[in-house]
Design a protein around this motif. Structure first.
Motif, short mmCIF file in Angstrom:
data_model
loop_
_atom_site.label_atom_id
_atom_site.label_comp_id
_atom_site.label_asym_id
_atom_site.label_seq_id
_atom_site.Cartn_x
_atom_site.Cartn_y
_atom_site.Cartn_z
N ASN A 124 0.77 -0.90 -0.34
CA ASN A 124 0.15 0.17 0.23
C ASN A 124 0.90 1.44 0.17
O ASN A 124 0.61 2.01 1.17
CB ASN A 124 -0.73 0.14 1.45
N LEU A 125 1.83 1.28 -1.03
CA LEU A 125 2.61 2.26 -0.89
C LEU A 125 1.90 3.76 -1.80
O LEU A 125 2.06 4.76 -1.43
CB LEU A 125 4.50 1.95 -2.13
N LEU A 126 1.38 3.59 -2.13
CA LEU A 126 0.62 4.67 -3.05
C LEU A 126 -0.88 4.61 -2.12
O LEU A 126 -1.56 3.71 -2.46
CB LEU A 126 0.02 3.98 -4.34
N THR A 127 -0.67 6.73 -2.36
CA THR A 127 -1.73 6.58 -1.59
C THR A 127 -2.23 8.69 -1.47
O THR A 127 -1.14 9.08 -2.93
CB THR A 127 -2.29 6.40 0.01
N SER A 128 -3.03 8.98 -1.26
CA SER A 128 -3.37 10.28 -1.01
C SER A 128 -4.74 10.56 -0.56
O SER A 128 -5.02 10.19 0.61
CB SER A 128 -4.30 10.07 -2.62
N ASP A 129 -4.13 11.83 0.34
CA ASP A 129 -5.34 12.22 0.86
C ASP A 129 -6.89 11.83 0.64
O ASP A 129 -7.88 11.64 1.63
CB ASP A 129 -5.87 13.73 1.08
N LEU A 130 -7.44 11.65 -0.49
CA LEU A 130 -8.37 11.12 -1.26
C LEU A 130 -8.90 9.85 -0.89
O LEU A 130 -9.83 9.38 -0.83
CB LEU A 130 -8.56 11.30 -2.69
N ALA A 131 -7.34 8.89 -1.16
CA ALA A 131 -7.30 7.73 -1.20
C ALA A 131 -7.74 6.91 0.89
O ALA A 131 -8.80 6.26 1.06
CB ALA A 131 -6.69 6.57 -1.82
N ARG A 132 -7.45 7.83 1.31
CA ARG A 132 -7.35 7.92 2.74
C ARG A 132 -8.84 8.34 3.21
O ARG A 132 -9.86 7.69 3.76
CB ARG A 132 -6.13 8.67 3.62
N ARG A 133 -9.30 9.58 2.59
CA ARG A 133 -10.67 10.00 2.92
C ARG A 133 -12.22 9.36 2.16
O ARG A 133 -12.52 8.84 3.25
CB ARG A 133 -11.21 11.57 2.50
N LEU A 134 -11.57 8.20 1.11
CA LEU A 134 -12.41 7.45 1.22
C LEU A 134 -12.82 5.91 1.26
O LEU A 134 -13.15 4.80 0.47
CB LEU A 134 -12.78 7.42 -0.74
N LYS A 135 -11.26 5.64 1.75
CA LYS A 135 -10.45 4.49 2.07
C LYS A 135 -10.71 3.37 1.14
O LYS A 135 -11.05 2.50 1.60
CB LYS A 135 -11.99 3.74 3.57
N ILE A 136 -10.17 3.91 -0.13
CA ILE A 136 -9.72 2.88 -0.99
C ILE A 136 -8.23 3.08 -1.08
O ILE A 136 -7.53 1.91 -2.37
CB ILE A 136 -10.43 3.45 -2.42
N GLY A 137 -7.04 3.49 -0.80
CA GLY A 137 -6.15 3.03 -0.63
C GLY A 137 -5.31 3.32 -0.02
O GLY A 137 -5.20 4.06 1.25
#
Lengths: 211, 467
Positions: free
Chosen positions: B454-467
């Motif tokens: 799970n190296l790739l993430t973003s604030d969007l991914a964290r907010r939406l719990k998708i990465g």
């Protein structure tokens, strides 16, 4: 928020009381070499950093004519060098993110060199001057650099102090309030007035007074 | 964590809307080697990585709190261009502007463009952008012939349309792998101009009729909606339908000089400070007036008329007054874009506009477009229409605005609505899961395979719990 202190048992009590609101880290501010990495670990676990308060300080009791380099050194290591180790990191970070607040807890005791506490007075004066310089460096970077100068606060450090003390909660609330505007702030209006006078007493007079 | 990051690299970063910010350690990549080194550094420092380039997504897709920010905007060479076939091969940081400026003089144009030409191809494919011709040409991803992707697992994939990973990397917001190289099929044109026809619409029914009228007959259709009016005039606005001009070979209009946007308004006011002027009107009363004036001028001066414009002037409206988004400061702006199936769209749009009026948080700028579905994993498109609403964010109104957005999103979900990560700032994790349905499970399966740490993430991914 993250709380850093030496005494793990007290930190754990705090964390247990505050739940997920507080991340505890056991740390001695004189362990300077560990600071950069710990700073990055703490900010990572917090998910960012808006405000840092340097509150570490020691004030060992010294006798009227006692001159002890080991005690003086300890005072400077905690009150000044530890502050530099931590606040330099914060200054680099906030300088680049162009945001944030740096607060150091100085003391009214830093306003003059008094007979009773030479090293403590000097350490708080050094801290205030260091913070003034940080403020002058970072003001254009939109960083808020604040020195608060409380009088005696009802903490274990001041257990031996005879004067009237500010309750801890009240002092903390005032410090957070003062943290909103850059500069040097006393916590109480009477202090502002009294220390404006004390700061301006000429040295030949001051050395004859018993304050 | 045993390795220090250079603290000097930390920056406070925002998206295009500037309504949210977080701090990350920025590293620029100029080459594939740089990309690999940044991934290695992330492992050594136990940090996650957020991909970023032009940062034209409105919300938090290109920011990652305390992450390593891999800035790909300088990894941007044009590698090859086949003039006969119109296939261009580029690195991910190449902007749409670089590409069309390179190709236009030879008679090729991008098949799909965003409202700004500053987006990078890598970012545009991560979001799988659409244009005003979505109903006709689909999203940009449908025009890619080859995609080279480096996954955090360390594999390089050369992907073609139809490959599972091809359809997933395009559209999944930079969370499965890093696009390293793209071959894109451009569109043949003979002129650098287009003909734009304006239709003034009195209400929602007019809008939908006008869209239907031009379906299959025009390349581009887009409409503006005045969100301040209700009742019989609700949904009024002005629709623009456009088609490419056709000229003899070697047309002068294909030259770049013809595409330059003017730097002043009316030959006098410098556009670079236009946002300061816009700021005066950037409040409810001011925007009510602007929307009214726009409708009246559309009705009186534009309706039924056609005008010839350059491709750049027509397509890149967001670049027309550079920095206009700054008129929304200090709070910034968010955009909520709802993609609603054809059969529900009319009533749903009316209801959504009513909701924002009831909350007294009218959108200052609303745009409607026609779409068709596609096969990409996180597809935002539907066989239907979208309504994009720009909202000003203020400190006092922020909480109410997020509450309104959440309610509108719930309503849209009930109408079969879909959402677009390039725009989103307000979707909740629960709403994202409802919207994505089984595609989310598919994404997680691919994520586990290609990015197991799970190296790739973003604030969007964290907010939406998708990465």
């Amino acid at each position: 928020m993250a709380a850093l202190a030496r005494r793990k048992d007290l930190l754990d009590q705090l964390a247990a009381h505050e739940g997920a609101n507080v991340l505890p880290f056991a740390h001695d501010v004189t362990d300077y070499d560990s600071v950069p990495l710990l700073f990055q670990r703490v900010t990572k676990e917090l998910g960012g950093l808006d405000l840092i308060i340097y509150a570490a300080g020691v004030m060992p009791a010294v006798e009227p004519l006692e001159f002890r380099f080991d005690i003086d050194q300890q005072i400077f290591e905690v009150n000044v060098l530890g502050a530099m180790a931590w606040l330099d990191q914060a200054a680099i970070r906030f300088g680049h993110t162009q945001t944030g607040t740096i607060v150091a807890i100085g003391s009214v005791a830093g306003d003059r060199g008094r007979a009773g506490q030479p090293a403590y007075n000097a350490s708080k004066a050094a801290l205030a001057t260091f913070m003034e310089a940080l403020r002058n460096r970072l003001d254009r970077k939109n960083v808020n650099v604040v020195t608060v100068k409380p009088g005696p606060v009802d903490t274990p450090m001041s257990a031996e102090v005879g004067a009237k003390k500010l309750p801890v909660e009240q002092a903390a609330a005032l410090i957070l309030k003062k943290a909103q505007s850059p500069g040097e702030h006393y916590l109480l209006l009477p202090h502002r007035i009294i220390f404006a006078v004390i700061r301006n007493i000429p040295s030949p007079v001051f050395r004859r007074l018993n304050i | 964590m045993a390795v220090l990051l250079p603290l000097e690299n930390i920056r406070r970063l925002t998206g295009f809307g500037r309504a949210s910010a977080s701090d990350g350690y920025v590293f620029e990549a100029f080459s594939a080697t740089d990309v690999e080194e940044v991934l290695k550094l992330a492992r050594e420092t136990e940090r996650q990585v957020t991909l970023r380039a032009a940062a034209r997504s409105y919300g938090d897709a290109a920011t990652g709190a305390e992450c390593i920010i891999l800035d790909l905007s300088q990894f941007n060479r044009i590698l090859a261009f086949d003039q006969a076939q119109g296939i261009i091969e580029v690195e991910p940081g190449a902007t749409l502007e670089q590409i069309w400026q390179y190709a236009l003089p030879t008679g090729w144009w991008l098949p799909v463009v965003s409202g700004t030409t500053k987006t990078t191809l890598g970012g545009a494919l991560a979001m799988n952008i659409h244009g005003k011709n979505n109903f006709l040409r689909g999203p940009l991803g449908e025009h890619v012939t080859t995609l080279e992707v480096l996954t955090p697992a360390g594999e390089t994939w050369i992907l073609s349309p139809g490959d599972e990973l091809f359809n997933a990397v395009i559209s999944s917001a930079g969370l499965l792998g890093i696009i390293m190289r793209v071959k894109l099929q451009l569109k043949r044109i003979t002129s650098g101009d287009i003909w734009v026809e304006a239709v003034s619409c009195r209400h929602w029914d007019d809008q939908f009729q006008a869209f239907k009228r031009f379906e299959g007959k025009r390349e581009y259709v887009v409409s503006w909606i005045d969100c301040f009016v209700s009742g019989a005039t609700a949904g009024r606005g002005i629709l623009h339908a456009a088609r490419h001009e056709e000229e003899a070979p070697g047309a002068e209009s294909l030259q770049l000089g013809h595409q330059a946007l003017p730097t002043t308004f009316f030959g006098v006011f410098p556009k670079s400070s236009m946002w300061r002027f816009l700021k005066i009107f950037n409040n409810r009363a001011g925007m009510r007036l602007v929307n009214f004036a726009k409708h009246q001028s559309g009705k009186m001066f534009e309706h039924g008329k056609s005008s010839r414009q350059s491709l750049a002037a027509y397509n890149f409206l967001l670049d027309y007054a550079p920095g206009w988004e700054r008129a929304y400061l200090p709070g910034g702006l968010i955009q909520c874009q709802f993609f609603i199936p054809r059969e529900n769209a009319r009533d749903a749009f009316e209801h959504l506009v009513n909701m924002q009026q009831e909350a007294k948080l009218e959108s200052f700028l609303a745009v409607m477009k026609r779409h068709r579905p596609d096969n990409f994993l996180f597809s935002h498109a539907v066989d239907g229409y979208s309504l994009a609403l720009d909202f000003k964010v203020t400190e006092a109104g922020r909480e109410r605005l997020w509450d309104l957005a959440k309610r509108m999103q719930d309503y849209a979900l009930g109408q079969g609505g879909r959402f677009y990560f390039a725009k989103d700032s307000t979707l909740t994790a629960e709403q994202a899961a409802r919207f994505l349905g089984p595609d989310l499970a598919k994404f997680r399966e691919l994520k586990g395979k290609h990015d197991p740490e799970n190296l790739l993430t973003s604030d969007l991914a964290r907010r939406l719990k998708i990465g």
